[in-house]
Design a protein around this motif. Sequence first.
Motif, PDB file in Angstrom:
ATOM      1  N   ILE A 249      -1.133  -7.851   9.668  1.00 21.60           N
ATOM      2  CA  ILE A 249      -1.186  -7.809   8.208  1.00 21.60           C
ATOM      3  C   ILE A 249      -1.397  -6.361   7.792  1.00 21.60           C
ATOM      4  O   ILE A 249      -2.330  -5.702   8.264  1.00 21.60           O
ATOM      5  N   VAL A 250      -0.539  -5.858   6.933  1.00 20.51           N
ATOM      6  CA  VAL A 250      -0.626  -4.471   6.463  1.00 20.51           C
ATOM      7  C   VAL A 250      -0.785  -4.479   4.946  1.00 20.51           C
ATOM      8  O   VAL A 250      -0.493  -5.474   4.273  1.00 20.51           O
ATOM      9  N   ASP A 251      -1.249  -3.377   4.399  1.00 24.01           N
ATOM     10  CA  ASP A 251      -1.475  -3.300   2.957  1.00 24.01           C
ATOM     11  C   ASP A 251      -0.180  -3.181   2.170  1.00 24.01           C
ATOM     12  O   ASP A 251      -0.052  -3.717   1.069  1.00 24.01           O
ATOM     13  N   SER A 252       0.786  -2.474   2.714  1.00 18.37           N
ATOM     14  CA  SER A 252       1.976  -2.098   1.950  1.00 18.37           C
ATOM     15  C   SER A 252       3.224  -2.803   2.456  1.00 18.37           C
ATOM     16  O   SER A 252       3.441  -2.924   3.668  1.00 18.37           O
ATOM     17  N   VAL A 253       4.076  -3.252   1.525  1.00 19.81           N
ATOM     18  CA  VAL A 253       5.343  -3.849   1.909  1.00 19.81           C
ATOM     19  C   VAL A 253       6.245  -2.816   2.571  1.00 19.81           C
ATOM     20  O   VAL A 253       7.042  -3.145   3.465  1.00 19.81           O
ATOM     21  N   THR A 254       6.132  -1.560   2.165  1.00 20.47           N
ATOM     22  CA  THR A 254       6.952  -0.522   2.793  1.00 20.47           C
ATOM     23  C   THR A 254       6.551  -0.311   4.254  1.00 20.47           C
ATOM     24  O   THR A 254       7.388   0.002   5.094  1.00 20.47           O
ATOM     25  N   THR A 255       5.261  -0.492   4.566  1.00 21.38           N
ATOM     26  CA  THR A 255       4.817  -0.405   5.956  1.00 21.38           C
ATOM     27  C   THR A 255       5.402  -1.545   6.774  1.00 21.38           C
ATOM     28  O   THR A 255       5.890  -1.349   7.894  1.00 21.38           O
TER      29      THR A 255
END
Length: 301
Positions: A223-229
């Motif tokens: 799970i990451v904070d950013s959709v771009t990540t």
Amino acid sequence: MARFSLRQLEALVAVADTKNFNRAADYMYLSSSTISNLIAELEDRLGFPVFDRTTRKVSLTVAGREFLAYAVSVLQQMKVAEAAAIVLKEDNVRIVRVAAPQVVAATLLPEIIAAYRVTHPDVRVHIVDSSVISLSDQIVNGTADIAIGPEQQVNQGISVRPLFESRWILWCHPEHPMSTQSEVSWSELRPHDICAPGSDHEQSFANILNTLEPSARFQVSEIVDSVTTALGLVSQNIALAITPEFVNQLGLHKHLLQLPLVQPTQSRRYVLYSQSDLWVSDPVQGFADFIEQFVAAKKLS
């Protein structure tokens, strides 16, 4: 509550940056004794020392280092407030503050703001970056006037207006084994590494997972904070990513493939949050109404 002044916070940051009271005094155009007094007053109000002092060196204490980050944040916000005040004074510009999570702030919201500015050049819309779970809090604490994001439970006094629903889709690299499929069932995700942007996404999948047989249920591996990540990981064929369909411009820009997720087909509802028990200014109401009109005309999915 500890009461401290902006001048004390400025002295803290100056000494932390220069690691010297005399250089900090020169930077702030004050005397060394004044800087010392400001730091002493700050420490007295905080109840703990912010600096360790020796005859040769000045260094932050552990507590001082932690508090410094908050002091810097306060001073940065003051600069933003000062800049806004100048704009309001000189240009008579009206401001609307809109809280949004990164996935909305990076895709839909700038498009809405650009369209609104064509007919309302005297209204300046500021984006307030927020987590999904904090959207209504941003309105309650006065950081934002309205908010756009996935539907969540809200604080008392917050009204919710439906905007659109966007179905879940899967992103994959063109060389991924799934790239030849026209659609993907949720159960097919089980053997693969799955990345989801936003800490609330795993919870969003709960209802979907409950419809699957236990042997077919998958787990989000990252799970990451950013959709771009998340899409960056897909672009290197490291993982698959699950996002709402309306962000497709970000993935298509990276030449990634998007596949509908089926069995079952599920969507996520996005809403407009606002105060329900307080008067709102004409610019805020006008922009809120425009958001609904824009989304309806765009027919988002």
